[in-house]
Scaffold this motif. Structure first.
Motif: not given
Length: 327
Positions: A23-32, A129-145
Motif C-alpha cells: 500500500g505504501y508504494a502504491f500510494c507513492i506511485i499514484i501520487g507521482v 509542478l508545484a500543485p502536482g507535488i502537493a497532490i502527490a504528497q496528499a496521496c503519499g500520506r495514505w501510505g502511512n495509513w
C-alpha cells in the motif's frame, strides 16, 4: 466509549499471486502519476511541449526518492543503527520512511539536470509542478495509513484513527495526522492553482508559495505527532526544518517579485519556435533544391534575351524613327 473512528488496514500488503502489492508504494506511485499529469497540463498551458514534464520527472523522481530516504535515515538513525537494530532495514523503503525535505532538495537536483539537458529554466518547470507535488504528497500520506505509522496524540474524536498493537506502537485511538496532512496538501494545491491564475506567478514564485503554505501546515501537524523524533530546544527537528524552509521560501518569493516581476514569456525555446513552422531536414533540403532548379530555369529563360540584346546589328539596316515614318 467511542462509537465512530477510522479503522486501519489489517495489513499493508496485498498479494496478487506471488507478487506483493504494498500500500505504501502504491500510494507513492499514484501520487507521482497525478503530479506528472497535472504538471504536463500546466506546462502545455504555459507554452511548453507535451512530454517535457515526464522527461524531466525521470530525473527528479529517483533523486527525490533517494533524498527522501537519506533524510529519514540520517534524522532517525537510531531506528537502523542503534543497539539491536539491523542496518539493512535502512534500504527497506517499502516499510515507510521518506522525508519530504530530502525528497524536495535532492529531487530539485535531478530536475535541474533534466532541465539543463532540455535547455529550459528550472523555476518555470517547478512552477508548473508545484500543485502536482502537493497532490502527490496528499496521496503519499495514505501510505502511512496502510503502515499504521506517524499518527498523533490519543483522542476520542469521531474521526479518531484506530491503531492495532504492533512493533513500536500501542493499540488505541489517535489523531489521524496522515489525514490532516493529506487534506492540508489538497488545500495547498488549490491555493497555488488559484494564486497562479490570479496573479500570473512566474520565475519560481508558484513553487515558493507551495513550499511556504505546506510548511505552515506541517508545523502544527508535526507538533501533534507522537512518533520518536529528535528535539531541539523542546521542538521536534521537523518543526525547526519547516520554520527555516518557510522563511527561505517567503524571502525568495519577495525578492523574486522585486527582481524579476511578471512571468516568463518563453518556457521552452523549442516549443516557442513553433513545431508547425519547423520543417524536417529532408523537406527543407528538397525545398531548397526545388527553389534552385526554378531559379536555374528562370536564368536559362533570361539568357537568350540577354544574348539577343547584346548581339550587334549591321550598320545601314537600322532606320531612324523619322525615316521609318516616311516609308
Amino acid at each position: 466509549m467511542t462509537l465512530a473512528y477510522i479503522p486501519s488496514p489489517s495489513t499493508g500488503v496485498i498479494h496478487l499471486g506471488p507478487i506483493p502489492l504494498r500500500g505504501y508504494a502504491f500510494c507513492i506511485i499514484i501520487g507521482v502519476f497525478a503530479a506528472v499529469w497535472l504538471g504536463n497540463k500546466r506546462w502545455i498551458a504555459r507554452g511548453g511541449q507535451p512530454g517535457t514534464v515526464a522527461d524531466i520527472a525521470v530525473w527528479a523522481v529517483p533523486f527525490g526518492l533517494v533524498g527522501g530516504r537519506l533524510y529519514h535515515v540520517i534524522t532517525d538513525y537510531q531506528l537502523y543503527f542503534g543497539e539491536g537494530r539491523d542496518w539493512v532495514d535502512a534500504f527497506k523503503i517499502w516499510e515507510g520512511g521518506l522525508g519530504i525535505w530530502g525528497a524536495i532538495a535532492l529531487g530539485a537536483v535531478g530536475a535541474w539536470i533534466g532541465c539543463r539537458l532540455r535547455g529550459i529554466p528550472l523555476p518555470a518547470w517547478a512552477d508548473a509542478l508545484a500543485p502536482g507535488i502537493a497532490i502527490a504528497q496528499a496521496c503519499g500520506r495514505w501510505g502511512n495509513w496502510f503502515n499504521q505509522e506517524l499518527y498523533g496524540r490519543p483522542t476520542d474524536l469521531p474521526w479518531a484513527l484506530k491503531i492495532s498493537e504492533g512493533p513500536n506502537r500501542v493499540a488505541g485511538l489517535y489523531h489521524p495526522t496522515f489525514l490532516y496532512e493529506s487534506l492540508w496538501c489538497l488545500g495547498v494545491a488549490a491555493l497555488v492553482i488559484w494564486a497562479d491564475r490570479r496573479f500570473k506567478l512566474g520565475h519560481g514564485r508558484a513553487f515558493a508559495l507551495y513550499v511556504a503554505a505546506y510548511c505552515s501546515g506541517r508545523v502544527w501537524i508535526e507538533y501533534m505527532r507522537v512518533d520518536e523524533a529528535h528535539h531541539i530546544l523542546g521542538l521536534r527537528l521537523n518543526v525547526w526544518t519547516a520554520i527555516v524552509v518557510f522563511i527561505l521560501a517567503v524571502v525568495y518569493f519577495v525578492l523574486s517579485a522585486k527582481l524579476r516581476p511578471g512571468r516568463e514569456s518563453v518556457v521552452e525555446p523549442v516549443a516557442s519556435g513553433g513545431s508547425d513552422e519547423a520543417e524536417p531536414a529532408g523537406a527543407a533540403d528538397a525545398a531548397a533544391a526545388g527553389e534552385g532548379a526554378e531559379s536555374a530555369e528562370r536564368a536559362d529563360a533570361v539568357e537568350p534575351e540577354k544574348a539577343e540584346a547584346a548581339e550587334p546589328k549591321p550598320v545601314g539596316l537600322t532606320k531612324s524613327a523619322p525615316e521609318a515614318d516616311k516609308t
